[in-house]
Design an enzyme around this catalytic site. Structure first.
Site, PDB file in Angstrom:
ATOM      1  N   ARG A  30       1.016  -1.548  -0.360  1.00  0.00           N
ATOM      2  CA  ARG A  30       0.314  -0.323  -0.020  1.00  0.00           C
ATOM      3  C   ARG A  30       0.871   1.007   0.078  1.00  0.00           C
ATOM      4  O   ARG A  30       2.008   0.925  -0.241  1.00  0.00           O
ATOM      5  CB  ARG A  30      -1.450  -0.520   1.241  1.00  0.00           C
ATOM      6  CG  ARG A  30      -0.583  -0.735   2.376  1.00  0.00           C
ATOM      7  CD  ARG A  30       0.381  -0.168   3.351  1.00  0.00           C
ATOM      8  NE  ARG A  30       0.040   1.164   3.728  1.00  0.00           N
ATOM      9  CZ  ARG A  30       0.412   1.427   3.337  1.00  0.00           C
ATOM     10  NH1 ARG A  30       2.437   1.244   3.572  1.00  0.00           N
ATOM     11  NH2 ARG A  30       0.929   3.362   3.808  1.00  0.00           N
ATOM     12  N   GLY A  31       0.195   2.471  -0.003  1.00  0.00           N
ATOM     13  CA  GLY A  31       1.473   3.887  -0.533  1.00  0.00           C
ATOM     14  C   GLY A  31       1.669   4.148  -1.564  1.00  0.00           C
ATOM     15  O   GLY A  31       1.698   3.176  -2.521  1.00  0.00           O
ATOM     16  N   ALA A  32       1.226   5.205  -1.878  1.00  0.00           N
ATOM     17  CA  ALA A  32       0.888   5.334  -3.295  1.00  0.00           C
ATOM     18  C   ALA A  32       2.048   5.549  -4.730  1.00  0.00           C
ATOM     19  O   ALA A  32       2.248   4.597  -5.519  1.00  0.00           O
ATOM     20  CB  ALA A  32       0.603   6.830  -3.482  1.00  0.00           C
TER      21      ALA A  32
ATOM     22  N   ARG B  82      -7.550   0.430  -7.108  1.00  0.00           N
ATOM     23  CA  ARG B  82      -7.515   0.722  -5.108  1.00  0.00           C
ATOM     24  C   ARG B  82      -7.406   1.886  -6.744  1.00  0.00           C
ATOM     25  O   ARG B  82      -7.113   2.725  -7.230  1.00  0.00           O
ATOM     26  CB  ARG B  82      -6.633   1.403  -4.492  1.00  0.00           C
ATOM     27  CG  ARG B  82      -6.732  -0.065  -3.941  1.00  0.00           C
ATOM     28  CD  ARG B  82      -6.110   0.289  -2.278  1.00  0.00           C
ATOM     29  NE  ARG B  82      -6.115   0.935  -1.468  1.00  0.00           N
ATOM     30  CZ  ARG B  82      -5.246   1.099  -1.119  1.00  0.00           C
ATOM     31  NH1 ARG B  82      -4.235   0.735  -0.643  1.00  0.00           N
ATOM     32  NH2 ARG B  82      -6.303   2.016  -0.181  1.00  0.00           N
TER      33      ARG B  82
ATOM     34  N   GLN C  10      -1.709   2.076  10.117  1.00  0.00           N
ATOM     35  CA  GLN C  10      -0.393   2.420   9.401  1.00  0.00           C
ATOM     36  C   GLN C  10       0.534   2.964  10.593  1.00  0.00           C
ATOM     37  O   GLN C  10       1.333   3.109   9.340  1.00  0.00           O
ATOM     38  CB  GLN C  10      -0.807   2.907   7.758  1.00  0.00           C
ATOM     39  CG  GLN C  10      -1.795   1.805   6.703  1.00  0.00           C
ATOM     40  CD  GLN C  10      -2.817   3.459   7.230  1.00  0.00           C
ATOM     41  OE1 GLN C  10      -3.798   3.300   8.118  1.00  0.00           O
ATOM     42  NE2 GLN C  10      -3.581   2.206   6.231  1.00  0.00           N
TER      43      GLN C  10
ATOM     44  N   ASP D  23      -1.410  10.883  -1.758  1.00  0.00           N
ATOM     45  CA  ASP D  23      -1.951   9.413  -2.475  1.00  0.00           C
ATOM     46  C   ASP D  23      -2.421  10.278  -4.427  1.00  0.00           C
ATOM     47  O   ASP D  23      -2.205  10.155  -5.521  1.00  0.00           O
ATOM     48  CB  ASP D  23      -3.187   8.727  -2.620  1.00  0.00           C
ATOM     49  CG  ASP D  23      -2.733   8.154  -0.680  1.00  0.00           C
ATOM     50  OD1 ASP D  23      -2.603   7.378  -0.867  1.00  0.00           O
ATOM     51  OD2 ASP D  23      -2.663   8.644   0.286  1.00  0.00           O
TER      52      ASP D  23
ATOM     53  N   ASN E 124      -4.872  12.817   0.878  1.00  0.00           N
ATOM     54  CA  ASN E 124      -3.949  11.601   1.416  1.00  0.00           C
ATOM     55  C   ASN E 124      -4.708  11.088   2.707  1.00  0.00           C
ATOM     56  O   ASN E 124      -6.550  11.029   2.417  1.00  0.00           O
ATOM     57  CB  ASN E 124      -2.978  12.365   2.201  1.00  0.00           C
ATOM     58  CG  ASN E 124      -2.346  11.867   3.134  1.00  0.00           C
ATOM     59  OD1 ASN E 124      -1.461  10.756   2.763  1.00  0.00           O
ATOM     60  ND2 ASN E 124      -1.391  12.041   4.170  1.00  0.00           N
ATOM     61  N   LYS E 125      -4.455  10.163   3.591  1.00  0.00           N
ATOM     62  CA  LYS E 125      -5.060   9.431   4.091  1.00  0.00           C
ATOM     63  C   LYS E 125      -6.315  10.322   5.458  1.00  0.00           C
ATOM     64  O   LYS E 125      -6.000  11.282   5.835  1.00  0.00           O
ATOM     65  CB  LYS E 125      -4.250   8.785   5.293  1.00  0.00           C
ATOM     66  CG  LYS E 125      -4.849   7.209   6.332  1.00  0.00           C
ATOM     67  CD  LYS E 125      -5.532   7.119   5.591  1.00  0.00           C
ATOM     68  CE  LYS E 125      -5.232   5.910   4.411  1.00  0.00           C
ATOM     69  NZ  LYS E 125      -6.020   4.711   4.045  1.00  0.00           N
TER      70      LYS E 125
END
Ligand code: MRU
Length: 367
Positions: A54-56, A91, A204, A245, A255-256
């Protein structure tokens, strides 16, 4: 970065089989360090959708390697495109996913012959991963200067950086975006301490950022998500650095979920708020981030259940809500440019985070 003293990236081609790509399966961290072998496009799609990776930046690099496996599986260009669509559908929010798939397709579509496509796809997957690591290293050096300036004013006291979610090396191929400047400052001997937002619902921050900072020896403290505003009011945060992201060319940063609230608190307290990103995270087509950026909604079980390690070492999942209560799970939010002090990129710090300044740093994107 290092795990138990051994340098790792987050994704790499297997040494013993050209049809396999290896990843760190992040679902098991921080309690277990598990390496997973991905041997098909389908397995890559599952790994992205189910957040083994995960993570851009890492999602982009994984998609790059996914397209290499696609080139091995697809006999023709139509098949390749179908695999590209399958990967893109995993995603919605991180723009690096479509960016990496499209970059592979642009190179592979004109190539005649499957073997030639496989070789080109492998080379480009490696390039995408290497570029991701190098961009994070370089943006880290630019962000280091910000931290150095603050440290000079603090007379040897630690610089307190607050971060949200995990935009660390685990979210990229190496170094990380929000953590790039932090690791660079730590290596430069600048006293630094990181407030790590736990980042519900997937935690996270508590699970991944805390783990990777700990592995590297960076002083840090995990805080509940609601703590940042209080810390800022009491002068305990010098700087906020978050990842992204997707960032529009007009400066809106997705972002998150929860990032926007940190930006509001930072603005209210005069704390500089920076977004760190490699240029692969820019969206050069979207203008109004709040209206246009697709926000992923994930299953409500991520809100209702939590897992962790028991006293006797078992990993268990527990229900933390009334069983019948509904829950909503918005994965991301969008911070408008007026709340962002600057963008830390591999080309330098873009300040203010507006269209004019962003396009001045990336003039080739003007058209
Ligand atoms: O849902 P995730 O874990 O893939 O979320 C992405 C993130 O890690 C964060 O939003 C991060 O801050 C930016 S991605 C480098």
């Amino acid at each position: 970065m290092k795990v138990d003293g051994i340098p790792y990236r987050t994704i790499w081609p297997a040494a013993d089989d050209p049809g396999v790509v290896e990843i760190i399966d992040q679902r098991h961290l921080p309690h277990r360090f598990v390496i997973e072998r991905l041997a098909s496009v389908n397995e890559v799609a599952i790994a992205i959708r189910e957040m083994h990776v995960r993570g851009a930046g890492l999602i982009g690099a994984t998609a790059g390697w996914g397209m290499y496996l696609a080139a091995r599986e697809a006999a023709d260009v139509a098949g390749l495109r179908a695999f590209g669509d399958q990967l893109k559908a995993t995603r919605p929010t991180a723009v690096n996913l479509a960016w990496a798939v499209d970059r592979q397709l642009a190179v592979l579509e004109p190539i005649v012959g499957q073997q030639a496509r496989v070789e080109a796809a492998r080379e480009l997957a490696m390039t995408i991963a290497d570029e991701d690591a190098e961009c994070c290293r370089r943006l880290g050096q630019h962000g280091l200067e910000l931290i150095r300036e603050i440290a000079a004013r603090k007379g040897g006291k630690p610089v307190n950086v607050l971060t949200h979610c995990n935009a660390g090396w685990l979210a990229f191929v190496d170094h990380g975006s929000a953590t790039g400047p932090i690791y660079a400052a730590f290596e430069a001997g600048i006293p630094i301490h990181v407030w790590v937002d736990e980042t519900r619902p997937r935690n996270q921050g508590a699970r991944l950022t805390a783990w990777e900072l700990g592995q590297h020896g960076v002083p840090h403290t995990i805080i509940a998500d609601n703590t940042g505003g209080h810390l800022m009011q009491h002068g305990l945060v010098d700087l906020v650095i978050v990842g992204a992201d997707r960032v529009t060319y007009t400066g809106f940063a997705a972002n998150k979920i929860g990032t926007y609230l940190k930006a509001l608190a930072a603005a209210d307290n005069g704390v500089p708020f920076y977004v760190a990103l490699p240029s692969s995270t820019f969206d050069w087509t979207m203008q109004d981030g709040i209206r246009e950026i697709p926000i992923e909604q994930r299953g409500n079980e991520e809100v209702k259940y939590m897992d962790g390690v028991t006293a006797d070492g078992r990993i268990e999942e527990v229900l933390v809500t009334p069983p019948g209560s509904p829950a909503a799970n918005y994965g991301f939010d969008v911070t408008p440019p007026r709340l962002i002090t600057g963008l830390i990129t591999e080309r330098g710090i873009i300040r203010p985070a507006d269209e004019k300044t962003i396009l001045a740093a990336f003039p080739e994107k003007r058209s």
